[in-house]
Write an enzyme that holds these catalytic residues in place. Structure first.
Site, short mmCIF file in Angstrom:
data_model
loop_
_atom_site.label_atom_id
_atom_site.label_comp_id
_atom_site.label_asym_id
_atom_site.label_seq_id
_atom_site.Cartn_x
_atom_site.Cartn_y
_atom_site.Cartn_z
N ASP A 177 41.37 36.95 35.25
CA ASP A 177 40.46 37.17 36.10
C ASP A 177 41.78 36.73 37.23
OD1 ASP A 177 39.02 37.34 39.04
OD2 ASP A 177 37.52 37.42 37.31
N HIS A 178 42.22 37.16 38.15
CA HIS A 178 43.25 37.01 39.29
C HIS A 178 42.50 35.95 40.27
CE1 HIS A 178 42.43 40.49 41.36
NE2 HIS A 178 43.39 40.47 42.52
N HIS A 240 35.02 39.18 39.11
CA HIS A 240 35.39 38.12 40.15
C HIS A 240 34.19 38.03 41.14
CE1 HIS A 240 39.35 40.75 39.27
NE2 HIS A 240 38.83 41.61 40.53
#
Ligand code: NAP
Length: 484
Positions: A177-178, A240
């Site tokens: 999950d950047h 996110h």
């Protein structure tokens, strides 16, 4: 300030989908930046893999063009780029086919870390895991990196977890999950757990509410078909925004180790209240003077998918009961900006009287642009004229606070890839976390699908539908204005 770049161990990194958009825009330029920073050992090797029939030189040419396209010339170093490209090779392979695997096995070296980045559509994750195992390309020192989306509901996420678990131990699976790789997000933990100032106030006694906003100006054009099956809830909230909520709401872990942190995040997800229609606003952008409507972008005139969502969520535990978390995210909004705001309660009594006005401390954590943290503090307005109060920001924009190095903070992807090589899973989602997030999300989506709820229309370039404002107004609150 002295920059501390600790080189990682030698590795072979295979990027499945090495010719795709994510590899060209993020993964490979990120690796090049780490190479320039001196973090990549001499012996690191990167192998691109996809179906396209390219040879090593053809792949290097493609990667050179990709890097030149996304990185400004003054940030590149021609010599370093040549040296970086020398580390690259390419193997044509079909993830679900039989050819190419022997060549890949041959390209891998013994006694170095092997990492496999699954930068392909999720329908290929299972096949890749299976082939890597079958051809004995992956071993106990191997890691796999899995991109989003990780399932589209609990059932598919469970199935995916089970497929991967057949061939890889959980400690080898890195679900990206950047958002968790962003400098500010990690700083959120440093601010909370590295200072004594905030933690005593970090609860419903002192915090009125929390706002998390992730606003985008772009529409869904280009990925409309995928997006129409997902919507803002699946595409952004379940992963996110949920991760951001967890980092704000979680209890201090006993140590900053992967499982200690992830155990605490999981407890937060399990404590989320079920929410009803009154706490959800869904929106869909209409056409603007120069932009198409969502339904045109998605090529689905009847679409009921949301391109915007705002939610009011309660966390039922001792720390947060009574303090709502407001989340909103959407496409085609006025600004491209992401922010977390911790809005503290009013002082219990104003000794300065009515005329001093109402003032609140707000801790704002900006994820983009200008990553940084600002604390709004109330002070006396300078000059004569009595005790007038003003709010001023204690600003810690990283670029200002850290000098030239602050401007050069590593991008989320490059940081996360180096974490994979280091074997540090702290900033990656564990399988049970993902499943818990879907368990919370699924019934909410099922309820609006059952009712065939129609999203509220909103103008492109606005802040979303008016109803999202009302969600906060009802409780005497308002969304913060998010500036670019
Ligand atoms: P993309 O541009 O469509 O690229 C897909 C890549 O997969 C290409 O390199 C393609 O190359 C390869 N590929 C397709 N079928 C294959 C097969 N059967 N065997 C081997 N390789 C195959 O997609 P993307 O945007 O890079 O996205 C990749 C993954 O990252 C997706 O899961 C996506 O959801 C996720 N993601 C992307 C972004 C982004 O910004 N792009 C952001 C977050 C997550 P060939 O056609 O040559 O095989």
């Amino acid at each position: 300030m002295v920059s501390r770049v600790i080189p990682v161990d030698p590795f072979d990194l295979v990027i499945f989908g090495g010719t795709g958009d994510l590899a060209r825009r993020k993964i490979l330029p990120g690796l090049y930046r780490r190479f320039m920073a001196g973090q990549m050992p001499e012996t690191a090797r990167i192998v691109g893999a996809a179906r396209s029939e390219l040879d090593d030189d053809g792949y290097r040419k493609m990667v050179r063009e990709a890097i030149e396209e996304v990185m400004p010339a003054d940030r590149r170093d021609a010599e370093a780029l040549d040296a970086f490209l020398d580390r690259l090779s390419y193997v044509p392979i079909d993830a679900s086919g039989k050819g190419g695997w022997k060549a890949l096995a041959k390209a891998m070296r013994k006694d170095v870390i092997r990492a496999f980045y699954f930068s392909v559509g999720p329908s290929l994750f299972g096949a890749l895991a299976e082939r890597l195992y079958e051809h004995k390309i992956a071993g106990p020192l191997s890691r796999i990196v899995v991109e989003k989306p990780f399932g589209r509901d609990l059932e598919s996420a469970k199935a995916l977890n089970m497929t991967l678990a057949q061939h890889f131990h959980e400690s080898q699976i890195y679900r990206i999950d950047h958002y968790l790789g962003k400098e500010t997000v990690q700083n959120l933990m440093a601010v909370r757990f590295g200072n004594v100032l905030f933690e005593p106030l970090w609860n419903s006694q002192f915090v009125d509410h929390i706002q998390i906003t992730v606003a985008e100006t772009v529409g869904v054009g280009g990925r409309g078909a995928y997006y129409d099956r997902a919507g803002a809830m699946r595409d952004m909230v379940q992963n996110h925004l949920m991760q951001l909520l967890c980092l704000i709401a979680m209890e201090p872990p006993s140590r900053f180790t992967p499982d200690a942190v992830r155990d605490e995040k999981l407890k937060v997800i399990r404590a989320l209240d079920t929410i009803g229609p009154e706490d959800i606003v869904r929106g869909q952008y209409v056409a603007g003077p120069e932009t198409a409507a969502y339904t045109e972008d998605a090529e689905n005139e009847q679409s009921l998918t949301e391109s915007f969502i705002a939610l009011k969520i309660g966390v039922s535990n001792w720390r947060w009961a009574g303090t709502p978390f407001y989340l909103r995210t959407g496409k085609r909004l006025r600004t491209r900006a992401s922010e977390i705001a911790i809005v503290f309660k009013d002082a219990p009594h104003s000794i300065f009287g009515e005329e001093a006005g109402r003032h609140r401390n707000i801790l704002s954590i900006r994820l983009q642009p200008n990553e940084g943290i600002t604390l709004g503090v109330t002070i006396k307005e300078p000059g004569p004229g009595g005790m007038r109060l003003v709010d001023v920001p204690l600003d810690m924009t990283f670029a200002d606070a850290l000098g030239p190095e602050g401007e050069d903070v590593p991008d989320a992807y490059e940081r996360l890839i180096m974490d994979v090589i280091r074997g540090n899973q702290t900033l990656f989602m564990r399988g049970d976390e993902v499943e818990a997030a879907w368990s919370w999300t699924d019934p909410i989506i099922a309820a609006w699908e059952r009712r065939s709820d129609r999203p509220h229309p909103y103008e492109p370039g606005s802040t979303g539908p008016e109803e999202a404002q009302i969600l906060l107004h009802r409780a005497g609150r308002r969304w913060r204005e998010i500036k670019e």
